[in-house]
Every structure is written in C-alpha cells, then in structure tokens.
Design a protein around this motif. Structure first.
Motif, PDB file in Angstrom:
ATOM      1  N   THR A   1       2.084   2.254  -3.491  1.00  0.00           N
ATOM      2  CA  THR A   1       1.046   2.925  -4.278  1.00  0.00           C
ATOM      3  C   THR A   1       0.907   4.384  -3.865  1.00  0.00           C
ATOM      4  O   THR A   1       0.817   5.280  -4.713  1.00  0.00           O
ATOM      5  CB  THR A   1      -0.303   2.202  -4.099  1.00  0.00           C
ATOM      6  OG1 THR A   1      -0.171   0.844  -4.521  1.00  0.00           O
ATOM      7  CG2 THR A   1      -1.388   2.880  -4.905  1.00  0.00           C
ATOM      8  N   ARG A   2       0.939   4.621  -2.562  1.00  0.00           N
ATOM      9  CA  ARG A   2       0.767   5.995  -2.086  1.00  0.00           C
ATOM     10  C   ARG A   2       1.959   6.875  -2.457  1.00  0.00           C
ATOM     11  O   ARG A   2       1.791   8.012  -2.919  1.00  0.00           O
ATOM     12  CB  ARG A   2       0.571   5.996  -0.572  1.00  0.00           C
ATOM     13  CG  ARG A   2       0.361   7.393  -0.009  1.00  0.00           C
ATOM     14  CD  ARG A   2      -0.129   7.385   1.404  1.00  0.00           C
ATOM     15  NE  ARG A   2      -0.231   8.745   1.924  1.00  0.00           N
ATOM     16  CZ  ARG A   2      -0.524   9.049   3.179  1.00  0.00           C
ATOM     17  NH1 ARG A   2      -0.764   8.073   4.044  1.00  0.00           N
ATOM     18  NH2 ARG A   2      -0.594  10.298   3.573  1.00  0.00           N
TER      19      ARG A   2
ATOM     20  N   ALA B   1       3.226   8.700   5.308  1.00  0.00           N
ATOM     21  CA  ALA B   1       2.857   7.441   4.661  1.00  0.00           C
ATOM     22  C   ALA B   1       3.626   6.280   5.290  1.00  0.00           C
ATOM     23  O   ALA B   1       3.079   5.183   5.469  1.00  0.00           O
ATOM     24  CB  ALA B   1       3.144   7.519   3.159  1.00  0.00           C
TER      25      ALA B   1
ATOM     26  N   ARG C   1       0.837  -1.213   0.000  1.00  0.00           N
ATOM     27  CA  ARG C   1       0.000   0.000   0.000  1.00  0.00           C
ATOM     28  C   ARG C   1       0.870   1.260   0.000  1.00  0.00           C
ATOM     29  O   ARG C   1       0.540   2.262  -0.647  1.00  0.00           O
ATOM     30  CB  ARG C   1      -0.917  -0.010   1.223  1.00  0.00           C
ATOM     31  CG  ARG C   1      -1.981  -1.109   1.195  1.00  0.00           C
ATOM     32  CD  ARG C   1      -3.024  -0.888   2.285  1.00  0.00           C
ATOM     33  NE  ARG C   1      -2.445  -0.981   3.624  1.00  0.00           N
ATOM     34  CZ  ARG C   1      -2.357  -2.103   4.326  1.00  0.00           C
ATOM     35  NH1 ARG C   1      -2.797  -3.240   3.808  1.00  0.00           N
ATOM     36  NH2 ARG C   1      -1.833  -2.098   5.542  1.00  0.00           N
TER      37      ARG C   1
END
Length: 611
Positions: free
Chosen positions: A326-327, A359, A323
C-alpha cells in the motif's frame, strides 16, 4: 545437437529446462533489449531475464551437486527439491520488472509441482495446472496489471495448456503456441508498443522460456526460436517504412511469427544504435513518444514517470508486506512484490528512492538493495532522442565484498559489483558491469579465487561484444586495491595490465574469520566460534580472540618482509583491533606503513594485505 527428449516433468527435466532457457535467453538477449520500450525504455529486459534465469540455474545445480556429494548412489533430488530451488534462485536473483514477474511465474509453478512431496515426476495435467497457477499468481503480484504485457502472454499460455490433453510435451507445445499468438497481439493492446512497432519485450522473453520447455520434452527447439527471431524485422508500413510496403515473414514461418517487431534500419536508429519510438497514426508528429505510460497504469500524455528503479530482497512477515504494498503503491508505479514464506523481492519505480527503502526497513529487513537512476530519455521518454555517451578508452571493473570497499573502489574510478557474503555474483552480472563501464578496454578484478571461472566466462562474453578485456586473477580485495593503486589509464593497455598484475601478485593477503562449524583445517581441528586466520587462502592460525589471532597472522606475513600493511575492517571487527595492529607495526617493524579502511558487511572480520 538435438536435446534428448524427456517424458515426464521430474528433477532432471527442471534442470534441463533451466539450462535450455538460459541458452535461449542468451541468444535472444540483445534482440529483447532492443525492443524494450515498456514500462521503461531502458533497453535491459533481455539482460534482466537472463540474469534471473542464471540465478535459477545456479540454485538448481547446487541442489544436484549437494545430492551427488552427500548421497552418492542413494539418488538425486526430487521434483520438489528441484522446483523449489529453481523458484528460490529466481527470486533472489530477479532483476528488473520482467525478471521479477518471471520469478513469480516460476514460484507459482513450484507451488503446484512441489505439493506432492517426494513424488518423482508429474505428467501433462499437473504441468497445465502449474502454468495456470503461475499466471494467476504473477498477475496478483503486480499492483495494477496491464494487458499487452508478459502477464497477458502468461495467461494465454496457461489457457492453451489447460485446453490441451496429453503428455508434458503436448501441454508444453500448446502453452508455447498460445504464448506466441498472444505476443503477436500485444502491439494492439498497448499504444506504446504500437507506436514503437514492437511486441512486448517481457512477453518475448517468456516465449523463449516456454520454447525451452518444449525442447526439454521433444528434444527439438520449436520453429522460430533457433535463429534470428521472426519478431524482429525491418520497418513495416506506417512505422518508418518510407515506401509504405510491409515486410514479409520468412516463408518457413507462419501464424504469430508473421507479426514483426518492426525495428527500423540502422540509419533510422537513434544514437548508439538505440531505436527511438516510431511515429504512429495517433501521433503523427512523434511528440508523445511513450510519455506518461508506466508499467501498471494508463497512458497520461505529457506526464513524465519516476526517476528511479528500486529493487531489494526483503525478509518480512505477510502482514507487513501487505502494508508495504500500500505504501509503495502511493510512492510510485510498476510495483511488483513477489515471494512468500518470509522472503520477498520488491520492485518499484519511484522519484524518492530513499522513501522506498525506508518503507522496506519498516516492513522488515531489506538487503541486496539496487537503485538505478533512469537517465535522460530512459524513463517514459517524450520523444527526444537520447544523446550518445562517449565510450571511455579504459575502465576497471572490480568485485568487492562490502559497501565500504565499494565506495573506496568507486572513488578510485572503478565500476564495482557488490558481492555479499554467500552471494557471489554470476557471470551475467559481471558482463553487465563491463557494459556499464562503457569503455573500449576493461581490466577485470574478481578479487576472489572462487570467482576465477565466473570472471573468465564474463570476460569471454564481453570480448565477443568487441570489448577488449584483461582479467587479472586477484584473489582478495586487498590485491585489487594494490592493482588499482598503480593503474594509469594513459599507459598502453598491455603495460597497464602488466603493472597492475605485478602489484597484485606482490601483495600477500589474509583474512580473519569466525568458524561456523567444526572442521579439519591445515592448522588442525577448529570448533564453531573459533577465530581463524587464513593466509593466502589456507588456515594458518586457530585462536579464540580476534585481536590476538590477527596479530599472529600479521607477524607471520611481515616475517617475509613488507613495506605497506592494508587493513580492511568488517562490521563485526572489535573497535580496538585496528589501533592494536597499527601499534604493533610501529613498534616492531620499522619503515612499514599502515592504512585502514572500513569494509562494511564483507563476511570476513578483517582483511589484511602486505605489499
């Protein structure tokens, strides 16, 4: 002196390779820095690769030292032990885009070479498989791979190794030759390299590392790696050569070595010796430079790149990292995430550094966070020359154990190197800080007795670069505070150093820590969880309470006199300990002042200085 050749790839070969690779990058560092124009023209690829390998060397040496101390005649580390240490060291010490990719290359090799458990060594075929897996895993770690980079060079090396049949020396030499040929072709694959007239800097570093691998098995460095690199020469036709005549390679070298990096003459270089991108056929006015070209995306003329490089180690699970990728990919470019087994090294270029760190916090526990602001002309330069920065006359470089003290030292004008618990800086990191201080004269404060030799090596390296360096052997951050308090840049250098050394030497230092295990000490046997009071490096008090132990330590120190007490509180210090000690000083020691600082995550619960 020629290196004694090794037949197999075993633990000793890993140790030898790492050492030779570090030496090779040390010789090539300035050259690689000079040709660094992609993904960011910030001139530090050679330095970052050196620091990455230096960390790998330290980890491998630690494994050998541990076996020598614990096993004696029982034997040294296995191949699996050595390659895992090499990969882990590179991972935690990876710097910059190319250093992070190199760490993944080494990790990919380790994943293959360590699969046989206690196997003593491996032969040519397994080395070829390791190089193949290394290249593939490095490419997978980059969000948007680009040809003409270190990834291309690594893939070519793996292809050549796979086609070779024979022992480790044969496979290593094939990989090296394949890498050299691929490196020579990189200017034709990346427009920014062609405009600047250089080969890829990261790929050049990988060639040096593979050359060291050849030397490990043959005993001799490959032709073209021992002296000034054939990849650096004067400008060739179409790239700043006013006469339009191509430079020629040394007669003793051929093939890939005949392709030059085409670095202009000194009078053609930009301010501070930095070489601006050359004007190529597609950019006759020199207006585009390498605008809009980033580490993992296509060139977009006129688009400027992100302002910050963000790097951190991250403890997180695989699904959380997926994840995170992707961020971060949506936040910026040059995204490289390497590692596994719960520990990752994250590298990205972004405009919002805070968002990149946040993040990481959402994904797990980020630490050793490094944020670098690309100054004017460093990021995706638009062709404008970078204004020269005036070199200061004098600066102080200090190693500090926590974020709080780092802020204090920085406010006092020092350039700081953060040393987190259990993660002392390497000599290359100190040299980098000395360069960053950008001064003719530098006072170096190691602030740790165990860093004496590391700091001395860094000082010697800096002196070879024309910087006047004085090393003050401070053994604690509180001694560094005392030295910094009397620092006067306007004074003659020698006088300033003598005054700072005297102030540091007149400061007794102590620390209060919690014992991690049972052990013998100068004050008796301690158990895990005991509170230890160390005075001038030796355990003087063993207690059960931080406040009481600290008070006993302080009384012993003040029994010999003193005018000023400095207290530096770690994150784990009880909230009341500072008030308690300040009250103790007021009540029992007349005319003694106390100052208190917050040290952050510094390892020790409390640092005490008395001067």
């Amino acid at each position: 002196m020629a290196q004694v050749p090794l037949t197999f790839f075993d633990a000793l070969a890993v140790r030898t390779w790492c050492s030779l690779a570090l030496a090779a990058l040390g010789r090539a560092r300035e050259e690689i820095d000079a040709i660094n124009v992609y993904p960011v023209a910030d001139g530090d690829t050679g330095t970052n690769l050196y620091l990455t390998v230096e960390s790998a060397v330290g980890a491998v040496e630690a494994v050998f030292a541990g076996h020598e101390a614990g096993r004696g005649a029982a034997g040294g580390p296995t191949l699996a032990d050595a390659v895992r240490a090499m990969a882990h060291g590179a991972l935690i010490g990876a710097r910059g885009n190319s250093g992070t990719i190199l760490a993944q290359l080494l990790r990919g090799m380790a994943q293959v070479l360590a699969t046989d458990g206690e196997t003593a060594h491996t032969e040519g075929r397994s080395l070829g498989l390791a190089l193949r897996h290394a290249a593939d895993s490095a490419r997978q770690a980059v969000a948007h791979p680009v040809e003409g980079t270190v990834l291309t060079v690594a893939s070519a090396a793996a292809d050549a190794a796979a086609a070779a049949e024979g022992d480790c020396a044969t496979v290593a030499r094939a990989a090296y030759e394949g890498a050299r040929t691929a490196l020579a072709a990189t200017p034709g694959q990346l427009a920014v390299l062609e405009r600047a007239g250089v080969v890829d800097a990261g790929g050049r570093g990988l060639v040096a590392v593979l050359g060291a691998l050849v030397e490990t098995f043959t005993g001799e460095a490959p032709v073209g790696t021992t002296g000034p690199s054939a990849y650096v020469a004067h400008a060739t036709a179409g790239h700043g050569d006013p006469a339009g005549s191509a430079a020629t390679a040394p007669e003793s070298e051929s093939g890939a070595d005949a392709v030059h990096a085409r670095v202009p003459h000194p009078e053609q270089a930009g301010p501070g010796g930095r070489t601006p991108p050359a004007r190529g056929p597609a950019d006759p006015a020199g207006e585009l430079g390498d605008a809009g070209e980033c580490a993992d995306g296509p060139q977009v003329p006129g688009q400027s790149g992100p302002a910050f490089e963000v790097i951190y180690l991250l403890e997180a699970r695989d699904e959380a990292v997926a994840r995170l990728r992707t961020r971060l990919d949506a936040l910026g470019d040059s995204l490289v995430v390497v590692g596994g087994d719960g520990l990752w090294n994250v590298h990205v270029h972004v405009d919002d550094a805070g968002a990149a760190v946040e993040a990481g916090v959402e994904a797990g526990r980020p630490y050793r966070i490094r944020i670098t602001h690309f100054g004017l002309g460093d990021v995706h330069t638009t062709g404008a020359e970078r204004p020269a920065r005036e070199r200061a006359q004098r600066a102080v470089v200090a190693v500090v154990p926590g974020e709080g003290l780092a802020g204090l030292y920085t406010e006092a004008g020092a350039t700081t190197v953060l040393a987190r618990p259990g993660e002392p800086p390497a000599s290359g990191e100190l040299v980098e800080a000395v360069r960053r201080a950008h001064a003719r004269e530098v006072v170096l404060l190691p602030n740790d007795a165990d860093l004496r030799h590391t700091a001395a090596a860094a000082a010697e390296q800096a002196r070879t670069e024309g910087i006047r360096v004085a090393l003050i052997p401070t053994r604690s951050a509180v001694q560094g505070i005392a030295a910094l308090a009397v620092h006067e840049p306007e004074r003659r250098f020698d006088e300033d150093v003598v005054t700072m050394t005297s102030a540091a030497g007149a400061t007794r230092y102590a620390e209060v820590v919690v014992a991690e295990r049972q052990s013998w000490t100068m004050a008796g046997i301690c158990q895990a969880g005991d509170v230890l009071g160390l005075i001038d490096g030796d355990v003087a008090v063993i207690g059960a309470d931080v406040g009481a132990t600290a008070e006993t330590v302080l009384d012993r120190m003040l029994s010999a006199g003193g005018e000023l007490v400095t207290l530096v509180l770690g994150d784990e210090a009880p909230a009341s300990v500072a008030d308690h000690l300040e009250a103790r000083v007021r009540e029992s020691y007349l005319a003694v002042d106390t100052v208190v600082y917050q040290g952050g995550r510094q390892g020790a619960v409390l640092l005490i200085g008395v001067e």
